[in-house]
Design an enzyme around this catalytic site. Sequence first.
Site, PDB file in Angstrom:
ATOM      1  N   ILE A 341     -16.723 -10.160 -22.595  1.00 39.08           N
ATOM      2  CA  ILE A 341     -16.187 -11.211 -23.472  1.00 39.08           C
ATOM      3  C   ILE A 341     -16.918 -12.535 -23.252  1.00 39.08           C
ATOM      4  CG2 ILE A 341     -14.097 -12.611 -23.857  1.00 39.08           C
ATOM      5  CD1 ILE A 341     -12.508 -10.014 -23.660  1.00 39.08           C
ATOM      6  N   GLU A 367      -6.544  -2.011   3.489  1.00 34.78           N
ATOM      7  CA  GLU A 367      -5.170  -1.466   3.591  1.00 34.78           C
ATOM      8  C   GLU A 367      -5.050  -0.155   2.812  1.00 34.78           C
ATOM      9  OE1 GLU A 367      -1.885  -4.197   3.705  1.00 34.78           O
ATOM     10  OE2 GLU A 367      -3.208  -5.874   4.190  1.00 34.78           O
TER      11      GLU A 367
HETATM   12  C1  LIG Z   1     -12.031  -7.755   2.929  1.00 37.72           C
HETATM   13  C2  LIG Z   1     -11.610  -6.755   3.973  1.00 37.72           C
HETATM   14  C3  LIG Z   1     -10.681  -7.133   4.916  1.00 37.72           C
HETATM   15  C4  LIG Z   1     -10.288  -6.228   5.917  1.00 37.72           C
HETATM   16  N1  LIG Z   1      -9.392  -6.642   6.873  1.00 37.72           N
HETATM   17  C5  LIG Z   1      -9.031  -5.772   7.859  1.00 37.72           C
HETATM   18  C6  LIG Z   1      -8.126  -6.193   8.905  1.00 37.72           C
HETATM   19  O1  LIG Z   1      -7.653  -7.329   8.924  1.00 37.72           O
HETATM   20  N2  LIG Z   1      -7.822  -5.299   9.884  1.00 37.72           N
HETATM   21  C7  LIG Z   1      -8.324  -4.030   9.915  1.00 37.72           C
HETATM   22  O2  LIG Z   1      -7.991  -3.275  10.827  1.00 37.72           O
HETATM   23  N3  LIG Z   1      -9.190  -3.607   8.931  1.00 37.72           N
HETATM   24  C8  LIG Z   1      -9.554  -4.441   7.924  1.00 37.72           C
HETATM   25  N4  LIG Z   1     -10.432  -4.036   6.940  1.00 37.72           N
HETATM   26  C9  LIG Z   1     -11.005  -2.704   7.019  1.00 37.72           C
HETATM   27  C10 LIG Z   1     -10.454  -1.772   5.970  1.00 37.72           C
HETATM   28  O3  LIG Z   1      -9.120  -1.449   6.230  1.00 37.72           O
HETATM   29  C11 LIG Z   1     -11.373  -0.543   5.895  1.00 37.72           C
HETATM   30  O4  LIG Z   1     -12.604  -1.000   5.360  1.00 37.72           O
HETATM   31  C12 LIG Z   1     -10.799   0.560   5.027  1.00 37.72           C
HETATM   32  O5  LIG Z   1      -9.713   1.159   5.658  1.00 37.72           O
HETATM   33  C13 LIG Z   1     -11.853   1.626   4.721  1.00 37.72           C
HETATM   34  O6  LIG Z   1     -12.455   2.068   5.873  1.00 37.72           O
HETATM   35  P1  LIG Z   1     -14.047   2.148   6.004  1.00 37.72           P
HETATM   36  O7  LIG Z   1     -14.597   0.860   5.497  1.00 37.72           O
HETATM   37  O8  LIG Z   1     -14.381   2.554   7.382  1.00 37.72           O
HETATM   38  O9  LIG Z   1     -14.479   3.247   4.966  1.00 37.72           O
HETATM   39  P2  LIG Z   1     -14.436   4.823   5.208  1.00 37.72           P
HETATM   40  O10 LIG Z   1     -13.124   5.234   5.734  1.00 37.72           O
HETATM   41  O11 LIG Z   1     -15.656   5.217   5.967  1.00 37.72           O
HETATM   42  O12 LIG Z   1     -14.556   5.341   3.732  1.00 37.72           O
HETATM   43  C14 LIG Z   1     -15.777   5.320   2.985  1.00 37.72           C
HETATM   44  C15 LIG Z   1     -15.484   5.933   1.611  1.00 37.72           C
HETATM   45  O13 LIG Z   1     -15.052   7.304   1.769  1.00 37.72           O
HETATM   46  C16 LIG Z   1     -13.803   7.480   1.133  1.00 37.72           C
HETATM   47  N5  LIG Z   1     -12.998   8.424   1.902  1.00 37.72           N
HETATM   48  C17 LIG Z   1     -12.671   8.324   3.214  1.00 37.72           C
HETATM   49  N6  LIG Z   1     -11.897   9.365   3.577  1.00 37.72           N
HETATM   50  C18 LIG Z   1     -11.734  10.131   2.463  1.00 37.72           C
HETATM   51  C19 LIG Z   1     -11.048  11.351   2.193  1.00 37.72           C
HETATM   52  N7  LIG Z   1     -10.349  11.978   3.152  1.00 37.72           N
HETATM   53  N8  LIG Z   1     -11.101  11.847   0.943  1.00 37.72           N
HETATM   54  C20 LIG Z   1     -11.777  11.219  -0.028  1.00 37.72           C
HETATM   55  N9  LIG Z   1     -12.478  10.060   0.165  1.00 37.72           N
HETATM   56  C21 LIG Z   1     -12.431   9.529   1.389  1.00 37.72           C
HETATM   57  C22 LIG Z   1     -13.167   6.108   1.118  1.00 37.72           C
HETATM   58  O14 LIG Z   1     -12.192   6.003   0.098  1.00 37.72           O
HETATM   59  C23 LIG Z   1     -14.369   5.210   0.866  1.00 37.72           C
HETATM   60  O15 LIG Z   1     -14.654   5.188  -0.502  1.00 37.72           O
HETATM   61  C24 LIG Z   1     -10.831  -4.917   5.933  1.00 37.72           C
HETATM   62  C25 LIG Z   1     -11.749  -4.542   4.956  1.00 37.72           C
HETATM   63  C26 LIG Z   1     -12.150  -5.445   3.976  1.00 37.72           C
HETATM   64  C27 LIG Z   1     -13.139  -5.001   2.943  1.00 37.72           C
END
Ligand SMILES: Cc1cc2nc3c(=O)[nH]c(=O)nc-3n(C[C@H](O)[C@H](O)[C@H](O)COP(=O)(O)OP(=O)(O)OC[C@H]3O[C@@H](n4cnc5c(N)ncnc54)[C@H](O)[C@@H]3O)c2cc1C
Length: 387
Positions: A341, A367
Site C-alpha cells: 500500500i 516464547e
Molecule cells: C527478541 C527475542 C527475545 C528473546 N528473549 C528471550 C529471553 O528473555 N529469555 C530466553 O530464555 N529466551 C529468549 N529468546 C529466545 C527464544 O525464546 C528462542 O529464540 C526461541 O525459543 C527459539 O529457539 P531457537 O532460536 O533456539 O530456535 P530453534 O529452537 O533452534 O528453532 C529453529 C527453527 O526450527 C523450528 N523447530 C524447532 N523445533 C521444531 C519441531 N519440533 N518441529 C518443527 N519445527 C521446529 C523452530 O520453529 C524454528 O523455526 C528471545 C528470542 C528473541 C528473538
Amino acid sequence: MDPSVSEDFRNYLIKVRDFVQKELDPIHMAVEREAEIPEDVVEKMRRLGLFGLSISKTYGGLGLTTLEEVLIYEEITQTNACYRSRIGTSNGIGSMGILYDGTEEQRRHYLPRVASGEWTAAFALTEPDAGSDAANISTRAVLDGDCWVLNGTKQFITNADTAHVFTTIAVTDEVKKTSGGVTAFIVEQGMAGFSVGPADIKMGFKGSHTHELIFKDCRVPRENVIGGMERVGQGFKTAMRVLDKGRLTIGACAVGASQKVLDLCVDRVRQKLAFGTPKADMQSVQFALADMATQIYAARQMLYNTARRKDEGQNVTHEASMVKVFCTEMASRIADKAMDIFEEDGILTSSRIEMFLRDVRLYRIYEGTSEIQRIIISRHLLNKKRE
Ligand SMILES: Cc1cc2nc3c(=O)[nH]c(=O)nc-3n(C[C@H](O)[C@H](O)[C@H](O)COP(=O)(O)OP(=O)(O)OC[C@H]3O[C@@H](n4cnc5c(N)ncnc54)[C@H](O)[C@@H]3O)c2cc1C
C-alpha cells in the site's frame, strides 16, 4: 472498550493511551536510531506503574487481570515495540516464576522492587543448543555447602543489561532432567561468577536489548531456589507455566501493532493520489484494507475471549497457542500488505512500515515459535478423547 472491565481500569487505560501518544510515540524514531529508551522516559514508565501490571497488589503491583493486561499491551505496541519489551520481562517471564512458585519471603523481597521498576526482572532459559527444545538445556547447578554452583551459557536474554534479577533455569539432576531434574533459581546481578555479554545486534526491537549470560562457577545461595529447597527439581514446570502466560500477551502486542499499521494505511490512501484520485477510491485498495480490518477483528475477539476464560480460571493452554500463532502471523501478513500500500515509501524509515515489518517478525519466534504453537495445538487435538 471491552464492557467487562472496571471504571478504574478504563481511567488507567486512558492515562496509558495518553502517555503513549504524548511521551512515547513522538520519540519512537530517536529510540530506534539510538537503540535506547532514554532513562527519563523509563522513569515515567515506572511512575505510571507499567512495571507492575501483572504483579498482585499485595506485592506492590497493579494486579491487573489477563484481559486488562492485554488491553494495555495493545496500546503500548501501537508505537515502537521496544517499549513493551522493556516492561515485558518484569511483568511476565522474569517475575511470574517468583509470583507463582516462590516462597512468601522471596515474593516479599523481590516483587515490590520489580513492580516499582526499581529492579528489572529477566528470564534465562534459552541456550545455544536449547531454544524450542528447552529440555535440552545444559547449564548445570551443583550443590556445594550453602550454595549452588552454576556453570553454562544462556543466550538472547531480554533486558539482561538492565536486569537485577534473573529467573534462571538449570539442570540439577542429569538423569531426571525435565522429570524432576531441572530447577529455577533467582540469580542477582553482581553475584560472583555471573556476567552479561555484549548486546546482540538484531533486525528488530532495536531499543530492547538481548544478551548472552555467562555462569562460571557462579555461587547462588540455597535460599535462591524458587520456592525453596523443596522445589529443587520442579523448575521445568515453573518455566513452562511462565511461558504459557506470555502467549496471550504476545498476541496482544501483535494485535496492537497490526491496528497501528492499518491506521497508517488508512491515512496514507486518503492522502496519496493515484491516476489523479486518492488511492482510497481504488477498489483493490479498499479490499486490502477490509481484509486487514477483518483479520484484526477476528484476532482481537479470540484474544479477548481467551483472556477472559483464563481470568475465569479455565485451562486455555492450546487456545493461547492458537492466539499466539494466529495474531503474530496475521501481524506479519498485515505489515507485508502495508508495504504494497505504501509502495516505495514503505521502505523509508519515516513511513514506520519497515520498522513494523521487522519488529512483528520477532513475535513469531520468542516464547515459543509458530511451529511449537502448532505442536501444542495438534497434540491437544490428537490426544483428545472422542466425544
Ligand atoms: C527478541 C527475542 C527475545 C528473546 N528473549 C528471550 C529471553 O528473555 N529469555 C530466553 O530464555 N529466551 C529468549 N529468546 C529466545 C527464544 O525464546 C528462542 O529464540 C526461541 O525459543 C527459539 O529457539 P531457537 O532460536 O533456539 O530456535 P530453534 O529452537 O533452534 O528453532 C529453529 C527453527 O526450527 C523450528 N523447530 C524447532 N523445533 C521444531 C519441531 N519440533 N518441529 C518443527 N519445527 C521446529 C523452530 O520453529 C524454528 O523455526 C528471545 C528470542 C528473541 C528473538
